[in-house]
Design a protein around this motif. Structure first.
Motif, mmCIF file in Angstrom:
data_model
loop_
_atom_site.group_PDB
_atom_site.id
_atom_site.type_symbol
_atom_site.label_atom_id
_atom_site.label_comp_id
_atom_site.label_asym_id
_atom_site.label_seq_id
_atom_site.Cartn_x
_atom_site.Cartn_y
_atom_site.Cartn_z
ATOM 1 N N LEU A 189 10.037 0.595 -0.454
ATOM 2 C CA LEU A 189 10.410 1.785 -1.212
ATOM 3 C C LEU A 189 9.445 2.931 -0.902
ATOM 4 O O LEU A 189 8.336 2.705 -0.401
ATOM 5 C CB LEU A 189 10.384 1.487 -2.721
ATOM 6 C CG LEU A 189 11.303 0.341 -3.189
ATOM 7 C CD1 LEU A 189 11.034 0.031 -4.651
ATOM 8 C CD2 LEU A 189 12.763 0.702 -2.960
ATOM 9 N N GLU A 190 9.876 4.135 -1.217
ATOM 10 C CA GLU A 190 9.068 5.313 -0.891
ATOM 11 C C GLU A 190 7.683 5.228 -1.515
ATOM 12 O O GLU A 190 6.685 5.591 -0.906
ATOM 13 C CB GLU A 190 9.782 6.580 -1.374
ATOM 14 C CG GLU A 190 9.039 7.864 -1.041
ATOM 15 C CD GLU A 190 9.755 9.105 -1.533
ATOM 16 O OE1 GLU A 190 9.167 10.204 -1.462
ATOM 17 O OE2 GLU A 190 10.911 8.988 -1.996
ATOM 18 N N ARG A 191 7.603 4.759 -2.749
ATOM 19 C CA ARG A 191 6.322 4.615 -3.434
ATOM 20 C C ARG A 191 6.328 3.331 -4.252
ATOM 21 O O ARG A 191 7.378 2.699 -4.418
ATOM 22 C CB ARG A 191 6.061 5.814 -4.346
ATOM 23 C CG ARG A 191 7.131 5.998 -5.422
ATOM 24 C CD ARG A 191 6.743 7.110 -6.397
ATOM 25 N NE ARG A 191 6.669 8.398 -5.740
ATOM 26 C CZ ARG A 191 7.709 9.236 -5.623
ATOM 27 N NH1 ARG A 191 8.908 8.882 -6.092
ATOM 28 N NH2 ARG A 191 7.569 10.391 -5.047
ATOM 29 N N TYR B 164 7.276 -4.707 -1.158
ATOM 30 C CA TYR B 164 7.306 -3.953 -2.419
ATOM 31 C C TYR B 164 5.903 -3.675 -2.952
ATOM 32 O O TYR B 164 5.756 -2.979 -3.954
ATOM 33 C CB TYR B 164 8.138 -4.708 -3.458
ATOM 34 C CG TYR B 164 9.609 -4.696 -3.131
ATOM 35 C CD1 TYR B 164 10.434 -3.667 -3.574
ATOM 36 C CD2 TYR B 164 10.176 -5.698 -2.336
ATOM 37 C CE1 TYR B 164 11.782 -3.641 -3.247
ATOM 38 C CE2 TYR B 164 11.527 -5.683 -2.007
ATOM 39 C CZ TYR B 164 12.326 -4.652 -2.466
ATOM 40 O OH TYR B 164 13.666 -4.616 -2.144
ATOM 41 N N THR C 20 -3.710 2.131 -1.419
ATOM 42 C CA THR C 20 -2.486 2.923 -1.524
ATOM 43 C C THR C 20 -2.751 4.240 -2.234
ATOM 44 O O THR C 20 -2.278 5.304 -1.812
ATOM 45 C CB THR C 20 -1.401 2.130 -2.282
ATOM 46 O OG1 THR C 20 -1.046 0.978 -1.525
ATOM 47 C CG2 THR C 20 -0.160 2.986 -2.518
ATOM 48 N N PRO D 13 3.773 1.382 -0.079
ATOM 49 C CA PRO D 13 4.795 2.417 0.104
ATOM 50 C C PRO D 13 5.447 2.357 1.484
ATOM 51 O O PRO D 13 4.909 1.768 2.431
ATOM 52 C CB PRO D 13 4.017 3.725 -0.083
ATOM 53 C CG PRO D 13 2.598 3.379 0.199
ATOM 54 C CD PRO D 13 2.417 1.949 -0.208
ATOM 55 N N ALA D 14 6.609 2.995 1.600
ATOM 56 C CA ALA D 14 7.431 2.898 2.805
ATOM 57 C C ALA D 14 6.717 3.364 4.061
ATOM 58 O O ALA D 14 6.913 2.795 5.140
ATOM 59 C CB ALA D 14 8.724 3.693 2.614
ATOM 60 N N GLU D 15 5.886 4.403 3.952
ATOM 61 C CA GLU D 15 5.243 4.936 5.156
ATOM 62 C C GLU D 15 4.279 3.941 5.796
ATOM 63 O O GLU D 15 3.849 4.130 6.937
ATOM 64 C CB GLU D 15 4.507 6.242 4.835
ATOM 65 C CG GLU D 15 3.375 6.106 3.843
ATOM 66 C CD GLU D 15 2.710 7.448 3.571
ATOM 67 O OE1 GLU D 15 2.364 8.146 4.546
ATOM 68 O OE2 GLU D 15 2.547 7.800 2.388
ATOM 69 N N LYS E 288 7.612 10.910 -11.015
ATOM 70 C CA LYS E 288 8.458 12.019 -10.560
ATOM 71 C C LYS E 288 7.946 13.367 -11.061
ATOM 72 O O LYS E 288 8.361 14.417 -10.578
ATOM 73 C CB LYS E 288 9.894 11.816 -11.057
ATOM 74 C CG LYS E 288 10.558 10.536 -10.556
ATOM 75 C CD LYS E 288 11.941 10.378 -11.170
ATOM 76 C CE LYS E 288 12.604 9.074 -10.770
ATOM 77 N NZ LYS E 288 13.928 8.895 -11.430
ATOM 78 N N ASP F 83 6.834 1.016 -7.082
ATOM 79 C CA ASP F 83 7.815 1.133 -8.151
ATOM 80 C C ASP F 83 7.528 0.047 -9.191
ATOM 81 O O ASP F 83 7.628 -1.140 -8.899
ATOM 82 C CB ASP F 83 9.224 0.970 -7.571
ATOM 83 C CG ASP F 83 10.311 1.174 -8.606
ATOM 84 O OD1 ASP F 83 10.889 2.284 -8.651
ATOM 85 O OD2 ASP F 83 10.580 0.228 -9.365
#
Length: 396
Positions: A67-69, A57, A104, A60-62, A322, A71
């Motif tokens: 999670l994608e970014r 956590y 990141t 990011p996921a990549e 977002k 959070d």
């Protein structure tokens, strides 16, 4: 003792956050690390958190993250729950995120690939090196310099920087595998002349041997850079863009500091309630006295007030991501200030309810009393948060 999860029903969280909170609440009480040696214990916590996937956590996921970014709400849940059980476990988790956060946000693909997956696995320990002996809240006063090595005469290019100066109060100092270091590349430009760099712990000219002992054991150290040469490729983000990068990194994690304070306050309240129900005096339990009930009610209100500001700041930051990354500096400052100050009050009241037992070494409220104090200082002292909030109010 299982950490409470009723607050996860609040509308700030979605089902993924609630599931995360429940899983962690089940996992954390089962873990045990001997914390008598804080440096060894911190390494063990990093390994444990990495093995069980919680450090995912922090990235990011990549790059191996969960999670994608990044959070903010997930970070708050993780820190709140870990701090409820072990402030040192929370520290170990938090520094993986803060220490790698600038990578990141601004790292090159090569930098991100080299460090972030290892952070997520717990294979590399991260650190964030901003503060100096005479430059804490006033980052523009830093004196550590990064100078370009002599350029090649034929091309005018350069391939290295040389770092000289001192950083102090550095969390994970001496046990980290790498440091995100902020240094002056334009001495006369104040905060507009700071650049970030990634410095591996084994780099020649870096001395991390001066450890700092504090009231609640945490691995801290002073870093000394003496003709410490790093490749030009170690530059992190834009030239002279380091101050902005540092503030962006701190913005992400400031609400999570509030989460850690909240976890400690919840644990203190739980300890106070348990003690009040069991402690007998004058033919009844401590909980039967109206004064005790009033004090517990005050503590509960302080916890909930801090929780609402903390969750709001994290939710606003996630929602802002977002829509292009709207900054929530003021809201994060309110959360950090209120949660840390309220937690100090709650823990103090919990200790008082324990009477003489409260100051006995080995009691949970005694260790919490020492652990909470630093949170009112690091990552922006309460007074700095007040200034941030006050300026925002004046600007309308």
């Amino acid at each position: 003792m299982r950490s409470p999860t009723q607050h996860l029903a609040l509308p700030f969280f979605d089902e993924a956050h609630r599931a995360l909170g429940e899983r962690l609440a089940d996992w954390a009480p089962q873990q045990s690390v001997d914390e008598s040696d804080d440096r060894r214990a911190c390494k063990e916590w990093v390994a444990l958190l990495g093995t069980h996937g919680w450090l995912r956590y922090c990235v990011p996921a990549e790059h191996g993250g969960a999670l994608e970014r990044l959070d903010s709400r997930a970070l708050v849940i993780l820190r709140e729950t870990l701090a409820f059980h072990s402030p040192l476990a929370d520290f170990a988790f938090a520094m993986q995120g803060l220490g790698s956060g600038a990578i990141t946000l601004a790292g090159t693909p090569a930098q991100q690939a080299a460090y972030l997956p290892a952070v997520a696995r717990g294979a590399k320990i991260a650190a964030f090196a901003l503060s100096e002996p005479d430059a804490g809240s006033d980052a523009g006063a830093m004196k550590t310099e990064a100078t370009r090595a002599d350029p090649a005469r034929a091309t005018g290019t350069f391939d290295a920087y040389t770092l000289n100066g001192t950083k102090t109060w550095i969390s994970n100092g001496g046990i980290a595998d790498f440091y995100c270091v902020f240094a002056k590349t334009d001495v006369a430009a104040g905060t507009r002349g700071i650049t970030a760099f990634i410095v591996d712990a084994a780099t020649g000219g870096l001395d991390t041997s001066e450890h700092i002992a504090v009231m609640a054991p945490h691995p801290l150290a002073t870093l000394k850079f003496d003709q410490c040469t790093i490749p030009a490729s170690a530059q992190l983000g834009a030239l002279n863009g380091g101050f902005k990068l540092a503030m962006q990194t701190l913005d992400i994690f400031r609400a999570s500091v509030a989460g850690a304070a909240l976890g400690m306050a919840r644990r203190a309240l739980a300890e106070a309630v348990s003690h009040a129900k069991q402690r007998r005096m004058f033919g009844q339990t401590l909980a039967d006295f109206q004064l005790t009930q009033a004090r517990l009610g005050e503590m509960a209100a302080l916890v909930d007030a801090a929780a609402l500001l903390t969750y709001r700041a994290a939710w606003l930051r996630d929602e802002g991501e977002k829509h292009g990354g709207v900054r929530v500096t003021t809201e994060a400052a309110m959360a950090k200030m209120t949660a840390t100050e309220n937690a100090q009050r709650v823990i103090d009241m919990a200790l008082q309810l324990h009477g003489g037992l409260g100051v006995k070494v080995g009691m949970k409220v005694e260790s919490l009393y020492r652990d909470i104090r630093s949170l009112r200082i690091y990552e922006g002292a309460t007074e700095v948060q007040q200034l941030i909030i006050g300026k925002s109010v004046l600007q309308g």
